[in-house]
Design a protein around this motif. Structure first.
Motif, PDB file in Angstrom:
ATOM      1  N   GLY A 159       0.831  -1.151  -0.129  1.00 36.30           N
ATOM      2  CA  GLY A 159      -0.110   0.057  -0.127  1.00 36.30           C
ATOM      3  C   GLY A 159       0.811   1.335  -0.056  1.00 36.30           C
ATOM      4  N   SER A 160       2.126   1.197   0.501  1.00 38.58           N
ATOM      5  CA  SER A 160       2.858   2.229   0.339  1.00 38.58           C
ATOM      6  C   SER A 160       3.654   2.650  -0.835  1.00 38.58           C
ATOM      7  CB  SER A 160       3.781   2.284   1.633  1.00 38.58           C
ATOM      8  OG  SER A 160       3.499   1.928   2.747  1.00 38.58           O
ATOM      9  N   SER A 210       6.448   4.279   4.706  1.00 38.75           N
ATOM     10  CA  SER A 210       5.920   2.854   5.200  1.00 38.75           C
ATOM     11  C   SER A 210       5.199   3.068   6.657  1.00 38.75           C
ATOM     12  CB  SER A 210       7.265   2.195   5.740  1.00 38.75           C
ATOM     13  OG  SER A 210       7.159   0.982   6.622  1.00 38.75           O
ATOM     14  N   THR A 212       4.602   0.991   8.960  1.00 39.23           N
ATOM     15  CA  THR A 212       4.939   0.659  10.270  1.00 39.23           C
ATOM     16  C   THR A 212       6.440   1.129  10.583  1.00 39.23           C
ATOM     17  OG1 THR A 212       5.775  -1.232   8.798  1.00 39.23           O
ATOM     18  CG2 THR A 212       3.839  -1.513  10.183  1.00 39.23           C
ATOM     19  N   THR A 215       9.018  -2.479   7.814  1.00 41.94           N
ATOM     20  CA  THR A 215       8.944  -3.624   6.415  1.00 41.94           C
ATOM     21  C   THR A 215      10.402  -3.702   6.074  1.00 41.94           C
ATOM     22  OG1 THR A 215       6.807  -2.463   6.279  1.00 41.94           O
ATOM     23  CG2 THR A 215       8.042  -3.716   4.372  1.00 41.94           C
TER      24      THR A 215
END
Ligand SMILES: O=P(O)(O)OC[C@H]1O[C@](O)(CO)[C@@H](O)[C@@H]1O
Length: 544
Positions: A159-160, A210, A212, A215
């Motif tokens: 998704g990024s 990102s 998070t 990743t």
């Protein structure tokens, strides 16, 4: 009445009704349905938020549609839509709200989560992004050596990456052509090398995207980018001028060496695959400018409002979701084709793959039970007309039925002779050919030799949705993406699954972490995988 969530979907009377109904109509074909009702095209088409959907070439009758609506009602679709818009923690397994709709809400329309208006935060971030983008565009943001930024490299994955790259390609017409945009996602070093080989580090900005900031692929590419930059510019101070981050993880961003001033955040209530309109879209805003970005958000919002407020029978995402479910669960169609007749939408099918399959590729219901029905179909596609000269053969004459969405625009952004007329004629022709085929009788009338007739017959009865809009603008792109987001939601809501988690991707990540050190060199310890994996690791060690 028992709630749909407490009993299996397939034991609901509404499901049994649909199964019975399926038995009665499975042999009917689209030709007969059209012959029986001259107003079919009108009955089964709808307009909403500036998009037109013709769904008449689906294997449905009015009764089918009523029964699908009854199922959605029994599954409390309306209540589930309201729960999402109200910020309830509908991502149950991660205990999170799902509020991508807040990313495009106007500042006058607050959305509260735990008492806080998240729309306010969204708009604060958007204006920080816009200020940053303007500084890059007007040259007041300079690289370490005083040069202006000409190249932007977005580093992210899933998704990024897919949203930014899809939207960059989709909106290229509106983009700042004097700048270069690249997208690095794959851990394969080739991706980074090819994306940067002709770039001057002193004119290059990296966006580390990102959610998070942990990743593996993104963090590996990010440190390679830092080395690449520092090996040319020397001083670590260059990081502040050449790296910005988009993330929810401030601590990790700082650990990487990025000043939080140069970080753009978003809430954990934005799923990765629903994040292209959050700060994750920074590269899109850099490409097309803040005004176009805001226009895209307005398009998203228009579709959100349509989804929230329109009765189900006129609601585009509801209709598309129900049709997909009908094909998938009753006709057993295992895949759906996405065929944009618009070159700028070339990455749209890839984007929809993550959106749809990461959301609804689940075998467990919210209540923790194994489903006894199919969930997400495989999503795939390519732009038309290219696909016609490649895999359409199978769609026309293959043994499996592949329902498809054909997406087109009345006006081209690049009018060139009669190209656009030919393009749209092909799109309409495909929808006609897939639905009605070519019968042996028609072939005989054409004087085709008898032995060739079985080869030339097209059985037809292949369903398509035709989606049309005026032209591909930033707003139209927003509407299209929101249309699919909500259609995915509708299907997940009926299947009773959590469309917003993605536990299935974790196992492979964990196993890769275990194998990475084992590939480096033999530790002397015996490998303890299965015999196939052990042999592959040993073969690699032998060859490298
Ligand atoms: O933005 P992040 O945290 O780097 O995650 C990237 C992608 O990885 C996934 O978690 C899947 O591995 C996706 O859901 C997400 O879009």
């Amino acid at each position: 009445m028992t709630s749909a969530n407490s009993v299996s979907l397939t034991s609901l009377s509404e499901w049994s009704e649909l199964s019975r109904h399926y038995e009665s109509i499975k042999k009917t074909n689209l030709r007969a349905l059209f012959d029986a009702d001259p107003s079919r095209a009108e009955t089964f088409s709808v307009q909403g938020a500036g998009l037109f959907l013709d769904y008449s070439k689906n294997r449905i009758t009015s009764e089918t549609f009523e029964k699908l609506l009854a199922l959605s009602k029994r599954c409390d679709l309306t209540g589930k839509i309201a729960a999402m818009f109200n910020g309830e923690k509908i991502n149950q397994t991660e205990k999170r709200a799902v509020l991508h709709i807040a990313l495009r809400a106007p500042s006058s329309q607050p959305v509260f989560l735990d008492g806080i208006d998240v729309v306010k935060e969204v708009h604060e971030t958007l204006s920080r992004m816009a200020t940053f983008v303007r500084r890059i565009h007007d040259g007041s943001w300079k690289g370490q050596t005083g040069k202006i930024i000409k190249n932007v490299v977005n580093i992210g994955i899933g998704g990024s990456d897919l949203g930014p790259v899809m939207a960059y390609e989709a909106l290229k017409f509106y983009s700042h052509r004097e700048m270069t945009f690249r997208f690095v996602s794959n851990i394969d070093g080739t991706d980074f090398v090819e994306a940067t080989r002709d770039l001057d580090p002193s004119e290059t900005l990296f966006i580390l995207s990102s959610k998070t900031f942990t990743t593996l692929e993104t963090m590996t590419n990010a440190s390679t980018a830092r080395d690449w930059l520092l090996s040319s510019l020397g001083s670590r101070e260059a990081i502040a001028r050449h790296f910005v981050a988009v993330s929810t993880n401030r601590a990790e961003v700082m650990k990487f060496g990025i000043d939080p001033e140069n970080m753009f955040g978003f809430g954990d209530w934005v799923g990765g695959r629903y994040s292209m309109d959050s700060a994750i879209g920074l590269s899109i805003m850099l490409a097309v400018g803040p005004v176009h970005f805001y226009e895209m958000l307005a398009g998203f919002h228009e579709m959100d409002e349509h989804f929230k407020k329109t009765p189900p029978e006129k609601n585009l995402p509801v209709i598309m979701g129900l049709l997909s479910l009908w094909e998938n669960n009753f006709f057993g169609s295992a895949t759906r084709g996405i065929f944009p007749y618009e070159q700028y939408l070339k990455r749209f099918p890839a984007y929809l793959q993550q959106l749809t399959m990461e959301s609804n590729g689940k075998h467990t219901t919210m209540t923790g039970n194994r489903v006894n029905y199919d969930t997400c179909p495989v999503i795939w596609g390519e732009p038309g007309t290219n696909g016609q000269h490649s895999f359409y053969q199978l769609i026309h004459q293959g043994t499996r039925i592949i329902p498809s969405d054909l997406i087109g625009f009345f006006h081209s952004l690049n009018p060139l002779g009669n190209h656009h007329q030919i393009l749209l004629a092909n799109m309409f022709a495909q929808s006609e050919a897939l639905a009605f085929g070519l019968s042996p009788e028609a072939l005989r009338k054409q004087g085709i030799a008898e032995e060739l007739i079985p080869h030339k017959v097209c059985e037809g009865n292949r369903p398509t949705n035709v989606i049309l809009a005026d032209r591909l603008t930033p707003a139209t792109l927003g509407k299209l993406v929101a249309l699919y987001e909500h259609s995915v939601f509708v299907q997940g809501a009926i299947w009773g699954i959590d469309s917003f988690d993605q536990w299935g991707v974790e196992l492979g990540k964990v196993l890769a972490q275990r194998i990475i050190p084992e590939l480096k060199e033999s530790t002397g310890k015996p490998l303890v995988h299965d015999s196939s994996t052990n042999a592959l690791i040993e073969l690699y060690r032998e060859k490298v």
